[in-house]
Design an enzyme around this catalytic site. Structure first.
Site, short mmCIF file in Angstrom:
data_model
loop_
_atom_site.label_atom_id
_atom_site.label_comp_id
_atom_site.label_asym_id
_atom_site.label_seq_id
_atom_site.Cartn_x
_atom_site.Cartn_y
_atom_site.Cartn_z
CE LYS A 81 84.63 66.09 38.78
NZ LYS A 81 84.91 65.98 40.15
NE ARG A 98 80.52 57.25 44.61
CZ ARG A 98 80.70 57.76 45.80
NH1 ARG A 98 79.93 57.64 46.99
NH2 ARG A 98 81.76 58.58 45.70
N1 BES Z 1 86.60 61.83 39.47
C1 BES Z 1 86.10 62.41 40.66
C2 BES Z 1 87.27 61.99 41.88
C3 BES Z 1 88.73 62.85 41.67
C4 BES Z 1 88.96 63.83 42.37
C5 BES Z 1 89.66 61.86 41.14
C6 BES Z 1 89.95 64.51 42.41
C7 BES Z 1 90.81 62.66 40.95
C8 BES Z 1 91.18 64.09 41.70
C9 BES Z 1 84.88 61.60 41.08
O1 BES Z 1 84.05 61.03 40.22
C10 BES Z 1 84.28 62.76 41.88
O2 BES Z 1 84.05 63.70 41.41
N2 BES Z 1 83.92 62.41 43.19
C11 BES Z 1 83.18 63.24 44.10
C12 BES Z 1 82.36 62.41 45.00
C13 BES Z 1 81.28 63.13 45.80
C14 BES Z 1 80.53 64.07 44.79
C15 BES Z 1 80.59 62.30 46.71
C16 BES Z 1 84.21 63.84 45.15
O3 BES Z 1 85.37 63.14 45.49
O4 BES Z 1 84.22 64.94 45.26
ZN ZN Z 2 82.87 62.85 39.58
#
Ligand code: BES
Ligand code: ZN
Ligand code: ZN
Length: 501
Positions: free
Chosen positions: A280, A354
């Site tokens: 990230k 997931r």
């Molecule tokens: N933990 C994150 C989602 C999240 C984002 C929670 C902002 C709280 C606030 C999750 O694991 C994630 O990073 N999801 C990705 C999925 C994508 C790579 C398909 C996302 O939402 O960008």
């Molecule tokens: Zn994530």
């Protein structure tokens, strides 16, 4: 925090501050005062009416007017709090208003506060109002200061609820419910607020186990070996990059019939989400300590359920690990086999939630539980779709969806239904595995839910994506920055509804 009930007249309760309330009339700008507020107004010779006439206090939700009654009342201060329009009065208005008043008083030095209710109208009873007020006070007074070395500024240590003789028995019940709901919520908030260097997967499991012991729940914790034996390939893959080993926590509450499988609660327990190899960006990554918000909600609900004892069996499943980049991390291109045998083609290691949920859902479904509810801070796409006010949820059962909406209305947590239509399954088809881990940018919250759907078997199921609602980035008048504990109260309420009360 001590909560006491008194049948003393509100004006005679010795305390640092007495909270009384007023709502706005629908017809004009006038106020409808609660009995205690009216009594205060009389003692102070119409001061409240005067302040309302000058426009200083209009009665909006959470609006405050502080009065200093001198020796005319036993309370050092009186805080009049607005509840908003009388015809819209509900428990959420009372909860929020009382939270704001209590929080304000705590910040301004009060230690003992008394609360008087009694504005119940519509189909909203005074017992419900009392419960909402105590819940609001306990949620509003919550702080997380364990790591601040400066001497803690004073905090409220006693809340006194005023009741008439006839209200006493009912209010005792209101207090019991409010206390359990707030304790569960605040337990979840503290788990979220703990720094990730403290709240590792092992520590999360330890806290779950300590809570289970205190409340009287059965607790089982699987270590890595058992997780391997069970074939939980999702949890193993995500945890591979970290020096912290994974855990899988199961808590069981038995309040229903012997042979009944009951309902399952599943919570995403990523103790820190860096994104892994698909790292990230740095900005606001600290908020990813809250990526175990689903696990926290499920554990908080188990606490409240264990205390309030609904007539239903409830089992919590919490897969927990962190998502780190390292030489041993899982990588895009990997194929992972989930506990129910299905394979997932990895395309982005940041879509880790997931994978661990897939294992937990497989186990819950294999054990024959229904309904299964999972809570997860799953997608940024859900934050884009609904922002922070509402939790979007998905369900394969209309009755369950309606029950969630209605439990949410009762607890002041808002939910909005999202689709699971077949067309959304297209983008998660894989050429080399059973499914692909992500479906691209479009409808990201929906395709994530479509993945989960593959692991619930025949169970009635709902997935609550709390990414936008589980954590607040800036302090609000009714709550501080950090975990919100969203889901705890709805899940607890839902347990009672499914038990038939
Ligand atoms: N933990 C994150 C989602 C999240 C984002 C929670 C902002 C709280 C606030 C999750 O694991 C994630 O990073 N999801 C990705 C999925 C994508 C790579 C398909 C996302 O939402 O960008
Ligand atoms: Zn994530
Ligand atoms: Zn995550």
């Amino acid at each position: 925090m001590e909560i006491n009930l008194t049948t003393q007249e509100p004006g005679r309760i010795a305390c640092d501050a007495l909270i009384v309330s007023a709502a706005r009339k629908a017809s004009d700008s006038g106020l409808v005062l609660s009995p205690a507020a009216a009594a205060v107004d009389t003692v102070l010779a119409g001061l409240i009416a005067e302040r309302n006439a000058d426009g200083e206090f209009k009665g909006g939700v959470g609006e405050l007017l502080t009065l200093h009654p001198g020796d005319k009342l036993a309370a050092k201060r009186v805080v009049l709090v607005g509840l908003g329009a009388l015809d819209k009065l509900d428990n959420q208005a009372v909860r929020k208003a009382t939270a704001i008043a209590a929080r304000h008083l705590q910040k301004t030095g009060a230690r003992t506060i008394a609360v008087a209710v009694g504005l119940a109208v519509n189909n909203f009873s005074v017992e419900d109002e009392a419960q909402a007020a105590i819940e609001g006070a306990l949620l509003g007074l919550y702080t997380f200061r364990a790591y601040q070395s400066k001497e803690n500024t004073s905090s409220v240590n006693q809340v006194i609820l005023a009741a008439t003789q006839e209200q006493k028995a009912g209010f005792e019940q209101s207090i019991r419910q409010a206390q359990a709901m707030a304790e569960g919520t605040n337990f979840a908030r503290s788990l979220i607020n703990e720094p990730p260097c403290v709240l590792t997967p092992v520590e999360l499991a330890n806290r779950a186990s300590a809570m289970a012991k205190e409340v009287g729940l059965e607790c089982e914790i699987f270590e890595k070996e058992k997780i391997q034996q069970l074939g939980m390939g999702g949890l193993l893959a995500v945890s591979k990059g970290s020096v912290n080993p994974p855990r899988f926590v199961i808590l069981r509450y038995r309040g229903g019939d012997e042979g009944d499988k009951g309902m399952a609660l599943v919570g995403k327990g990523i103790t820190f989400d860096t994104g892994g190899i698909s790292l990230k960006p740095g900005a606001n990554m600290d908020a990813m300590k809250g990526d175990m918000g689903g696990a926290a909600a499920v554990l908080g609900a188990m606490l409240a359920i264990g205390r309030l004892k609904p007539a239903i069996n409830v089992t919590a499943f919490v897969p927990t690990c962190d998502n780190m980049p390292s030489g041993s991390s899982y990588v895009p291109g990997d194929i992972v086999r989930i506990m129910n045998g299905k394979t997932i083609e990895i395309v982005n290691t940041d879509a880790e939630g997931r994978l661990i949920l897939a294992d937990a859902l497989s186990l819950a479904s294999q054990e024959g539980m229904s309904p299964i509810l999972d809570l997860a801070t799953l997608t940024g796409a859900m934050v884009v779709a609904l922002g922070h006010p509402m939790t979007g949820f998905f369900s394969n059962d209309e009755q369950l969806a309606e029950a969630i909406m209605s439990a949410g209305r009762a607890t002041g947590e808002k939910y909005w239904p999202m689709p699971l239509d077949e067309e959304y399954g297209e983008s998660i088809k894989s050429e080399i595995a059973d499914i692909k881990q992500t479906g691209g940018r479009e409808a990201g919250a929906v395709t994530a839910a479509k993945i989960l759907e593959h692991f619930v078997g025949n169970a009635k199921w709902a997935h609550l994506d709390i990414a936008g609602t589980s954590y607040v980035d800036s302090p609000k008048p009714y709550q501080e920055k950090g975990g919100t504990g969203v889901g705890v109260r709805t899940l607890t309420e839902l347990a009672f509804r499914l038990a038939g009360r």
